[in-house]
Design a protein around this motif. Structure first.
Motif, PDB file in Angstrom:
ATOM      1  N   THR A 340       0.845  -1.205   0.000  1.00 46.17           N
ATOM      2  CA  THR A 340       0.000   0.000   0.000  1.00 46.17           C
ATOM      3  C   THR A 340       0.877   1.251   0.000  1.00 46.17           C
ATOM      4  OG1 THR A 340      -0.105   0.195   2.419  1.00 46.17           O
ATOM      5  CG2 THR A 340      -1.758  -1.223   1.339  1.00 46.17           C
ATOM      6  N   GLU A 341       0.262   2.365  -0.371  1.00 43.07           N
ATOM      7  CA  GLU A 341       0.976   3.642  -0.333  1.00 43.07           C
ATOM      8  C   GLU A 341       1.374   4.004   1.089  1.00 43.07           C
ATOM      9  OE1 GLU A 341       2.271   5.835  -2.464  1.00 43.07           O
ATOM     10  OE2 GLU A 341       1.855   4.316  -3.987  1.00 43.07           O
ATOM     11  N   GLU A 342       0.518   3.654   2.056  1.00 47.69           N
ATOM     12  CA  GLU A 342       0.832   3.957   3.451  1.00 47.69           C
ATOM     13  C   GLU A 342       2.097   3.226   3.890  1.00 47.69           C
ATOM     14  OE1 GLU A 342      -2.120   3.138   2.306  1.00 47.69           O
ATOM     15  OE2 GLU A 342      -3.304   4.957   2.689  1.00 47.69           O
ATOM     16  N   GLU A 343       2.241   1.958   3.485  1.00 43.91           N
ATOM     17  CA  GLU A 343       3.449   1.198   3.828  1.00 43.91           C
ATOM     18  C   GLU A 343       4.676   1.813   3.184  1.00 43.91           C
ATOM     19  OE1 GLU A 343       3.289  -3.116   3.489  1.00 43.91           O
ATOM     20  OE2 GLU A 343       1.102  -2.987   3.495  1.00 43.91           O
ATOM     21  N   ARG A 344       4.541   2.235   1.914  1.00 47.67           N
ATOM     22  CA  ARG A 344       5.685   2.838   1.223  1.00 47.67           C
ATOM     23  C   ARG A 344       6.082   4.160   1.881  1.00 47.67           C
ATOM     24  NH1 ARG A 344       3.583  -0.110  -3.222  1.00 47.67           N
ATOM     25  NH2 ARG A 344       1.876   1.362  -3.583  1.00 47.67           N
ATOM     26  N   GLU A 345       5.073   4.928   2.327  1.00 46.00           N
ATOM     27  CA  GLU A 345       5.385   6.181   3.006  1.00 46.00           C
ATOM     28  C   GLU A 345       6.140   5.934   4.305  1.00 46.00           C
ATOM     29  OE1 GLU A 345       1.971   8.652   3.561  1.00 46.00           O
ATOM     30  OE2 GLU A 345       1.413   8.580   1.439  1.00 46.00           O
ATOM     31  N   ARG A 346       5.739   4.882   5.038  1.00 44.97           N
ATOM     32  CA  ARG A 346       6.443   4.571   6.291  1.00 44.97           C
ATOM     33  C   ARG A 346       7.880   4.163   6.024  1.00 44.97           C
ATOM     34  NH1 ARG A 346       1.377   2.309   7.851  1.00 44.97           N
ATOM     35  NH2 ARG A 346       2.037   0.209   7.237  1.00 44.97           N
ATOM     36  N   VAL A 347       8.098   3.371   4.966  1.00 45.45           N
ATOM     37  CA  VAL A 347       9.460   2.965   4.627  1.00 45.45           C
ATOM     38  C   VAL A 347      10.290   4.187   4.222  1.00 45.45           C
ATOM     39  CG1 VAL A 347      10.870   1.616   3.014  1.00 45.45           C
ATOM     40  CG2 VAL A 347       8.775   0.631   3.967  1.00 45.45           C
ATOM     41  N   THR A 348       9.694   5.076   3.437  1.00 48.53           N
ATOM     42  CA  THR A 348      10.404   6.285   3.020  1.00 48.53           C
ATOM     43  C   THR A 348      10.789   7.126   4.232  1.00 48.53           C
ATOM     44  OG1 THR A 348       9.278   6.340   0.887  1.00 48.53           O
ATOM     45  CG2 THR A 348      10.220   8.400   1.666  1.00 48.53           C
ATOM     46  N   GLN A 349       9.890   7.288   5.175  1.00 48.18           N
ATOM     47  CA  GLN A 349      10.200   8.058   6.375  1.00 48.18           C
ATOM     48  C   GLN A 349      11.305   7.385   7.181  1.00 48.18           C
ATOM     49  OE1 GLN A 349       9.254  11.019   7.313  1.00 48.18           O
ATOM     50  NE2 GLN A 349       7.871  11.321   5.586  1.00 48.18           N
ATOM     51  N   ALA A 350      11.253   6.063   7.257  1.00 50.20           N
ATOM     52  CA  ALA A 350      12.301   5.338   7.973  1.00 50.20           C
ATOM     53  C   ALA A 350      13.654   5.564   7.316  1.00 50.20           C
ATOM     54  CB  ALA A 350      11.967   3.847   8.020  1.00 50.20           C
ATOM     55  N   ALA A 351      13.671   5.570   5.977  1.00 53.02           N
ATOM     56  CA  ALA A 351      14.922   5.816   5.265  1.00 53.02           C
ATOM     57  C   ALA A 351      15.451   7.218   5.555  1.00 53.02           C
ATOM     58  CB  ALA A 351      14.712   5.631   3.770  1.00 53.02           C
ATOM     59  N   ARG A 352      14.563   8.189   5.547  1.00 53.17           N
ATOM     60  CA  ARG A 352      15.001   9.563   5.809  1.00 53.17           C
ATOM     61  C   ARG A 352      15.587   9.726   7.199  1.00 53.17           C
ATOM     62  NH1 ARG A 352       9.739  12.213   2.868  1.00 53.17           N
ATOM     63  NH2 ARG A 352      10.690  12.498   0.821  1.00 53.17           N
ATOM     64  N   PHE A 353      14.875   9.194   8.190  1.00 54.19           N
ATOM     65  CA  PHE A 353      15.359   9.336   9.559  1.00 54.19           C
ATOM     66  C   PHE A 353      16.627   8.525   9.784  1.00 54.19           C
ATOM     67  CE2 PHE A 353      11.078  10.963  10.317  1.00 54.19           C
ATOM     68  CZ  PHE A 353      11.353  12.039  11.157  1.00 54.19           C
ATOM     69  N   GLY A 354      16.699   7.348   9.155  1.00 54.29           N
ATOM     70  CA  GLY A 354      17.909   6.552   9.290  1.00 54.29           C
ATOM     71  C   GLY A 354      19.116   7.232   8.678  1.00 54.29           C
ATOM     72  N   LEU A 355      18.951   7.809   7.486  1.00 53.93           N
ATOM     73  CA  LEU A 355      20.053   8.523   6.847  1.00 53.93           C
ATOM     74  C   LEU A 355      20.455   9.745   7.665  1.00 53.93           C
ATOM     75  CD1 LEU A 355      18.922   8.324   3.111  1.00 53.93           C
ATOM     76  CD2 LEU A 355      20.827   7.089   4.180  1.00 53.93           C
ATOM     77  N   ALA A 356      19.457  10.428   8.243  1.00 54.22           N
ATOM     78  CA  ALA A 356      19.773  11.580   9.082  1.00 54.22           C
ATOM     79  C   ALA A 356      20.599  11.150  10.290  1.00 54.22           C
ATOM     80  CB  ALA A 356      18.484  12.267   9.538  1.00 54.22           C
ATOM     81  N   ALA A 357      20.250   9.995  10.886  1.00 53.31           N
ATOM     82  CA  ALA A 357      21.003   9.511  12.038  1.00 53.31           C
ATOM     83  C   ALA A 357      22.427   9.138  11.644  1.00 53.31           C
ATOM     84  CB  ALA A 357      20.285   8.303  12.647  1.00 53.31           C
ATOM     85  N   LEU A 358      22.579   8.494  10.479  1.00 53.75           N
ATOM     86  CA  LEU A 358      23.920   8.117  10.023  1.00 53.75           C
ATOM     87  C   LEU A 358      24.792   9.346   9.767  1.00 53.75           C
ATOM     88  CD1 LEU A 358      23.012   5.220   7.567  1.00 53.75           C
ATOM     89  CD2 LEU A 358      24.283   5.007   9.717  1.00 53.75           C
ATOM     90  N   ASP A 359      24.166  10.443   9.298  1.00 51.17           N
ATOM     91  CA  ASP A 359      24.918  11.661   8.988  1.00 51.17           C
ATOM     92  C   ASP A 359      24.916  12.673  10.122  1.00 51.17           C
ATOM     93  OD1 ASP A 359      25.420  10.584   6.520  1.00 51.17           O
ATOM     94  OD2 ASP A 359      23.788  11.663   5.502  1.00 51.17           O
ATOM     95  N   HIS A 360      24.292  12.295  11.268  1.00 49.99           N
ATOM     96  CA  HIS A 360      24.199  13.210  12.426  1.00 49.99           C
ATOM     97  C   HIS A 360      23.487  14.504  12.037  1.00 49.99           C
ATOM     98  CE1 HIS A 360      26.775  10.507  14.662  1.00 49.99           C
ATOM     99  NE2 HIS A 360      27.618  10.514  13.641  1.00 49.99           N
ATOM    100  N   ARG A 361      22.414  14.380  11.237  1.00 51.25           N
ATOM    101  CA  ARG A 361      21.603  15.547  10.877  1.00 51.25           C
ATOM    102  C   ARG A 361      20.326  15.572  11.704  1.00 51.25           C
ATOM    103  NH1 ARG A 361      19.340  14.849   6.552  1.00 51.25           N
ATOM    104  NH2 ARG A 361      20.187  12.877   5.762  1.00 51.25           N
ATOM    105  N   ASP A 362      19.754  16.751  11.831  1.00 52.83           N
ATOM    106  CA  ASP A 362      18.508  16.919  12.589  1.00 52.83           C
ATOM    107  C   ASP A 362      17.357  17.066  11.597  1.00 52.83           C
ATOM    108  OD1 ASP A 362      16.493  17.468  14.346  1.00 52.83           O
ATOM    109  OD2 ASP A 362      17.195  19.477  14.891  1.00 52.83           O
ATOM    110  N   LEU A 363      16.391  16.125  11.682  1.00 49.67           N
ATOM    111  CA  LEU A 363      15.205  16.217  10.846  1.00 49.67           C
ATOM    112  C   LEU A 363      13.997  16.787  11.601  1.00 49.67           C
ATOM    113  CD1 LEU A 363      15.045  13.055   8.566  1.00 49.67           C
ATOM    114  CD2 LEU A 363      15.357  15.430   7.894  1.00 49.67           C
ATOM    115  N   GLY A 364      14.236  17.287  12.819  1.00 51.23           N
ATOM    116  CA  GLY A 364      13.128  17.870  13.587  1.00 51.23           C
ATOM    117  C   GLY A 364      12.254  16.829  14.194  1.00 51.23           C
TER     118      GLY A 364
END
Length: 364
Positions: A340-364
């Motif tokens: 579903t689109e909802e599942e894909r959105e959750r995966v996309t958000q997980a990717a964003r937050f994970g990449l932010a954590a790896l790069d020590h960035r703040d996503l708010g």
């Protein structure tokens, strides 16, 4: 010439539960103030007749003071007023229709069958009926036919036409065509429908007079009509104090705030908006929370949803021989397997937050 107004579905005392408590209370006050504005409109526009097609209250046991406020507003109208209670404000024990004194110019239909009220000064008869419970499984128009007596006949009902489930006065189109009514004023459908002619009968739903959520979008109001020489015409009049609007904005290749501001109409301060961000963004996303905080003063209420997806070139970095690559490969696999689109959105958000954590960035 007779001038009339047809409105329905005020739903006074609605909870507005999606809003913060202070704004919800303010919206309830504004809904009650609509009554005074409507009385002013009736008196300044020479309206002779007001037809109110049910669900004026959000429940059958509305607050007494709300009923008294409605009675005062209707009593101020220099017009005859007719009301057909609906499924939310049905006529029954504890109802304001029984507990509140109604002005002499107001007629509330009380029977669970069509009854008539004569207006000889206009050679007109108003026929109406009331819900007497929260549901009405049988059509109140079944078997009805206005007499052919040289007078004009109007109908006033709360209900729907040929619904999939017969719960709220399921009227058949043929019943309307056979009714002999010049005009059938209907309530219950919250979306305004264009007037339609069935047989000799013009029928219409004006929709709710004020939106209460993002399922009730755009301009809301009532129909204003004329009766002249037996002919009926109606025109929609926008009247809502505030509007609910959905707005989708594609932010691909753009600064999200600039894209949203370019898509907005010039005046949004009185309205409630849900803005849905679409398109592709970088791995940091569109920062919906920050965008909402930056723009919130331009709206009465604002909700921003981030439905963007990460740009394809970010997923290509999944081929890197690194912790980032390993992380992206796993998330890309889950994204492709999502159903579903909802599942894909959750995966996309997980990717964003994970990449932010790896790069020590703040996503708010």
């Amino acid at each position: 010439m007779l001038r009339f107004l047809h409105a329905a579905d005020f739903h006074l005392d609605s909870p507005f539960a999606a809003l913060p408590a202070r704004q919800a209370a303010a919206r309830r006050r504004e809904s009650r103030e609509t009554l005074t504005r409507l009385a002013d409109y009736v008196n300044t526009h020479g309206i002779d007749l007001v037809l109110l097609a049910g669900d004026l209250f959000d429940s059958a046991d509305a607050f007494r003071e709300t009923g008294e406020q409605l009675a005062r507003a209707l009593g101020q109208m220099q017009a005859r007023v007719f009301i057909a209670p609906g499924n939310h404000d049905y006529y029954g024990p504890g109802s304001p229709w029984l507990s509140v004194p109604w002005p002499e110019n107001v007629h509330v239909f009380r029977e669970n069958a069509m009854t008539a009220a004569e207006l000889p000064e206009w050679n007109l008869v108003i026929h109406g009926a009331a819900f007497t419970g929260p549901e009405q499984a049988e059509s109140l128009l079944a078997g009805f036919a206005a007499p052919e007596d040289g007078r004009v006949h109007f109908g006033l009902l709360h209900g729907e036409v040929e619904p999939s489930q017969p719960r709220y006065n399921p009227i058949r189109r043929q019943e309307i065509a056979d009714s002999g009514l010049a005009y059938l004023a209907l309530g219950h459908i919250h979306k305004r429908l264009e007037p339609q002619r069935l047989g000799r009968t013009l029928c219409a739903w004006p929709g709710c007079i004020e939106g209460r959520g993002f399922d009730e979008l755009g301009p809301k109001g009532f129909y204003e009509g004329t009766l002249e020489g037996g002919a009926v015409t109606v025109t929609f009049v926008p009247f809502a104090w505030r509007r609910y609007e959905n707005l989708a904005v594609d932010v691909t290749g753009q600064d999200p705030r600039a894209a949203v501001e370019a898509a907005l109409p010039p005046d949004t301060a009185r309205d409630l908006y849900r803005i849905i961000l679409t398109g592709e963004t970088g791995e940091a996303g569109a920062d919906a929370a920050g965008l909402a905080q930056a723009l919130e003063t331009r709206f009465y209420a604002l909700e921003i949803r981030d439905a963007t997806r990460m740009a394809e070139d970010i997923w290509q970095r999944a081929e890197e021989d690194s912790l980032r690559g390993l992380f992206l490969r796993e998330l890309r696999r889950r994204w492709k397997e999502a159903k579903t689109e909802e599942e894909r959105e959750r995966v996309t958000q997980a990717a964003r937050f994970g990449l932010a954590a790896l790069d020590h960035r703040d996503l708010g």
